[in-house]
Design a protein around this motif. Structure first.
Motif, PDB file in Angstrom:
ATOM      1  N   VAL A   6       1.128  -1.385   0.282  1.00  0.00           N
ATOM      2  CA  VAL A   6       0.106  -0.509   0.550  1.00  0.00           C
ATOM      3  C   VAL A   6       0.565   0.577  -0.111  1.00  0.00           C
ATOM      4  N   TYR A   7       1.839   1.319   1.060  1.00  0.00           N
ATOM      5  CA  TYR A   7       2.203   2.038   1.076  1.00  0.00           C
ATOM      6  C   TYR A   7       3.681   2.890  -0.268  1.00  0.00           C
ATOM      7  N   PHE A   8       4.224   1.758  -1.017  1.00  0.00           N
ATOM      8  CA  PHE A   8       5.180   1.888  -1.963  1.00  0.00           C
ATOM      9  C   PHE A   8       4.683   2.451  -3.232  1.00  0.00           C
ATOM     10  N   PHE A   9       3.538   1.699  -3.146  1.00  0.00           N
ATOM     11  CA  PHE A   9       2.671   1.397  -4.830  1.00  0.00           C
ATOM     12  C   PHE A   9       1.536   3.217  -4.690  1.00  0.00           C
ATOM     13  N   ARG A  10       1.340   4.123  -3.252  1.00  0.00           N
ATOM     14  CA  ARG A  10       0.975   4.614  -2.619  1.00  0.00           C
ATOM     15  C   ARG A  10      -0.779   4.834  -3.367  1.00  0.00           C
ATOM     16  N   ILE A  11      -1.401   2.938  -3.164  1.00  0.00           N
ATOM     17  CA  ILE A  11      -2.921   3.051  -2.932  1.00  0.00           C
ATOM     18  C   ILE A  11      -4.051   3.852  -2.053  1.00  0.00           C
ATOM     19  N   CYS A  24      -0.037  -0.839  20.807  1.00  0.00           N
ATOM     20  CA  CYS A  24      -0.157   0.522  19.958  1.00  0.00           C
ATOM     21  C   CYS A  24       0.908   1.539  19.341  1.00  0.00           C
ATOM     22  N   CYS A  25       2.021   1.144  19.492  1.00  0.00           N
ATOM     23  CA  CYS A  25       2.938   0.856  18.842  1.00  0.00           C
ATOM     24  C   CYS A  25       3.093  -0.168  17.362  1.00  0.00           C
ATOM     25  N   ILE A  26       2.194  -0.801  17.532  1.00  0.00           N
ATOM     26  CA  ILE A  26       2.379  -1.527  16.223  1.00  0.00           C
ATOM     27  C   ILE A  26       0.730  -0.898  15.451  1.00  0.00           C
ATOM     28  N   ILE A  27      -0.075  -0.299  15.893  1.00  0.00           N
ATOM     29  CA  ILE A  27      -1.082   0.702  15.528  1.00  0.00           C
ATOM     30  C   ILE A  27      -0.500   1.888  15.109  1.00  0.00           C
ATOM     31  N   TYR A  28       0.946   2.782  15.831  1.00  0.00           N
ATOM     32  CA  TYR A  28       1.251   3.971  15.096  1.00  0.00           C
ATOM     33  C   TYR A  28       2.354   3.487  13.275  1.00  0.00           C
ATOM     34  N   LEU A  29       2.483   2.569  13.675  1.00  0.00           N
ATOM     35  CA  LEU A  29       3.322   2.096  12.499  1.00  0.00           C
ATOM     36  C   LEU A  29       2.365   1.693  11.600  1.00  0.00           C
ATOM     37  N   MET A  30       1.055   1.367  11.480  1.00  0.00           N
ATOM     38  CA  MET A  30       0.764   0.344  10.417  1.00  0.00           C
ATOM     39  C   MET A  30       0.057   2.089   9.989  1.00  0.00           C
ATOM     40  N   ILE A  31      -0.536   3.075  10.615  1.00  0.00           N
ATOM     41  CA  ILE A  31      -1.445   4.685  10.189  1.00  0.00           C
ATOM     42  C   ILE A  31      -0.154   4.219   9.709  1.00  0.00           C
ATOM     43  N   TYR A  32       1.228   4.803   9.522  1.00  0.00           N
ATOM     44  CA  TYR A  32       1.959   4.989   8.289  1.00  0.00           C
ATOM     45  C   TYR A  32       2.162   4.534   6.778  1.00  0.00           C
ATOM     46  N   PHE A  33       1.756   3.043   7.501  1.00  0.00           N
ATOM     47  CA  PHE A  33       1.926   1.788   5.880  1.00  0.00           C
ATOM     48  C   PHE A  33       0.706   2.558   4.982  1.00  0.00           C
ATOM     49  N   TYR A  34      -0.144   2.530   6.015  1.00  0.00           N
ATOM     50  CA  TYR A  34      -1.452   1.692   5.372  1.00  0.00           C
ATOM     51  C   TYR A  34      -2.103   3.794   4.684  1.00  0.00           C
TER      52      TYR A  34
END
Length: 372
Positions: free
Chosen positions: A205-210, A276-286
Motif C-alpha cells: 500500500v505504501y510503496f504503490f501509494r494506494i 499501540c506502537c504497532i497501530i502507530y506503525l500501521m497508520i504510516y504504512f497504510y
C-alpha cells in the motif's frame, strides 16, 4: 544553512542527562534530573519564536478571541477557554504558547515517570521523532497528553475514569475520540503471523501509494458531520501531500522488523503499549498518501512508540555487542534530528534573546509550502 544545530544540541543535552540518570540510583538525584529535563524543554520550546507552520493560525486565532466570540475557527471549547483565560489575565500569544508548553511538559512528565525508567531518554525520542507534534500540533498534542494520563486507570481496570479522560481530551482536540477503542487492545498482544501479513500488505500500500480510504473517510465524515467531517475533509483533500521514501519510513520498517525478531522479548510489556506502537506503525504504512491524516492520527499513539523504543534500549543491554547497537541507535537519532529540523521554517529563535521578524517568517513559511 545548518538550521538543525540548536536541536542537535538540545538532544545532546538530553543524552548526557540520560547517561547520568542510568548511572545514579539515588531517587533525589533522579528527581533533579527529571526537573532539569522539564526546565530545558520548556525553555527551548515554550519560549520559541515563530517556528514551524501552524503558529500563524494559532496567533491569528488567539488575537481574535473575545469573551463574546471565543469559540472561533472550529477550535474545541477546552482549548478556547484556556486561550480566553490567558488573554483575560493579560498574556500575549507568546506567553500563551509558554503556558501550553508548560502544561504539556507537566502531563508528559507525569505519564512517563510511571512507565519509563529513564525520563531523559523519553525526551530524546520525543524531540527526535515527533517534531510536528511538539511544534505545530499545539492543541492536538495537549489533548493526547491528557488522555495519556488516563491510561493508568484503563490498565488498572477502571474504564469509566479512562473514558472521562478521553472526553476531557476531546475538549481540546476532537481526534482523541479514537481513544474510545483502546480497551479492545489491552488484553492480548497482536499475533505474530497476523502482524507479518499486515506488514507485507502495508508495504505494498505504501510503496504503490494506494488510496483505499478516502471514500470511507468521506462517508464517515458526511454521516457524523461537525468536527469529524472537518477532520476527514482535511485528510482527503486533493491538496494533500504524500509521504515518499525517507528516513522516517526506513526507521519504521526497521522498528517493525526489530519487534518481529525479538517478539518474545517484547511480550513482557503491557499488550496495550506494544499494540499501540504497532497501530502507530500501521497508520504510516497504510495512509501514506495523506500527511494530514498521519500527523493527526498516528501521533495519537506516539506514547506507545516511545515506550517500545525505551524498552528496546533496555533490552540491548543484555547483549555482548550492546555498545555497537547503542551507537547505531544514537547515530540514527542524530541523523533523524538533523534531517527533520534542517529546514528554514525550523530556524530557531528564542523570545528571551531576540524578536522574530514577522514578515520574514511569513515569507519563509510561504516559500516552504511553495516548494513542496
Amino acid at each position: 544553512m545548518f538550521y538543525s544545530l540548536p536541536y542537535l544540541l538540545l538532544v545532546s543535552s538530553f543524552f548526557i542527562l540520560t547517561v547520568l540518570e542510568y548511572k545514579t540510583k539515588e531517587e533525589v538525584v533522579r528527581n533533579r534530573i527529571r526537573g532539569f529535563c522539564a526546565i530545558i524543554f520548556i525553555f527551548f520550546f515554550g519560549l520559541r519564536g515563530y517556528i514551524g507552520s501552524d503558529w500563524i493560525n494559532y496567533e491569528r486565532w488567539f488575537n481574535e478571541i473575545t469573551a463574546q466570540h471565543w469559540l472561533l475557527r472550529n477550535v474545541e471549547p477546552g482549548f478556547s477557554f484556556l486561550g480566553l483565560f490567558c488573554k483575560f489575565i493579560g498574556f500575549e500569544y507568546s506567553w500563551f504558547q509558554f503556558f501550553i508548553v508548560s502544561l504539556q511538559v507537566f502531563l508528559f512528565d507525569k505519564f512517563m515517570s510511571r512507565y519509563s525508567k529513564n525520563i531523559s531518554l523519553s525526551y530524546v525520542f520525543l524531540v527526535a521523532l515527533f517534531p510536528i507534534a511538539i511544534i505545530d500540533l499545539l492543541r492536538n498534542f495537549l489533548a493526547i497528553l491528557i488522555v495519556m494520563n488516563g491510561i493508568p486507570y484503563l490498565l488498572n481496570g477502571s474504564r469509566v475514569r479512562f473514558y472521562l479522560f478521553v472526553v476531557a481530551g476531546m475538549l481540546f482536540h476532537l481526534s482523541t475520540i479514537v481513544f474510545f477503542i483502546l480497551p479492545l487492545f489491552q488484553r492480548k498482544h497482536f499475533g505474530k503471523n497476523m502482524l507479518l501479513l499486515f506488514f507485507l500488505i502495508g508495504l505494498i500500500v505504501y510503496f504503490f501509494r494506494i488510496d483505499f480510504y478516502s471514500g470511507i473517510l468521506n462517508f464517515i465524515g458526511q454521516t457524523l458531520g461537525g468536527g469529524i467531517q472537518s477532520l476527514t475533509d482535511q485528510a482527503t483533500s486533493g491538496a494533500e501531500v504524500e509521504y515518499g521514501i525517507n528516513i522516517g519510513i526506513i526507521e519504521k520498517i526497521i522498528m517493525f522488523c526489530t519487534i518481529m525478531v525479538f517478539y518474545k522479548n517484547f511480550k513482557d510489556i503491557s499488550p496495550l503499549i506494544l499494540n499501540c506502537c504497532i497501530i502507530y506503525l500501521m497508520i504510516y504504512f497504510y495512509f501514506s498518501t495523506s500527511q494530514s491524516f498521519i500527523n493527526r492520527f498516528s501521533n495519537l499513539f506516539l506514547w506507545g512508540y516511545i515506550l517500545v523504543y525505551i524498552h528496546l534500549f533496555s533490552m540491548i543491554a543484555r547483549y555482548r555487542s550492546s555498545l555497537m547497537y547503542y551507537c547505531y541507535i544514537v547515530g540514527f537519532i542524530f541523523a533523524r534530528v538533523f534531517l527533520s529540523y534542517n529546514d528554514l521554517i525550523y530556524k530557531y529563535s528564542n523570545r528571551l534573546f531576540s524578536e522574530d521578524n514577522l514578515m520574514e517568517r511569513i515569507d519563509n513559511r510561504s516559500n516552504h509550502y511553495d516548494g513542496i
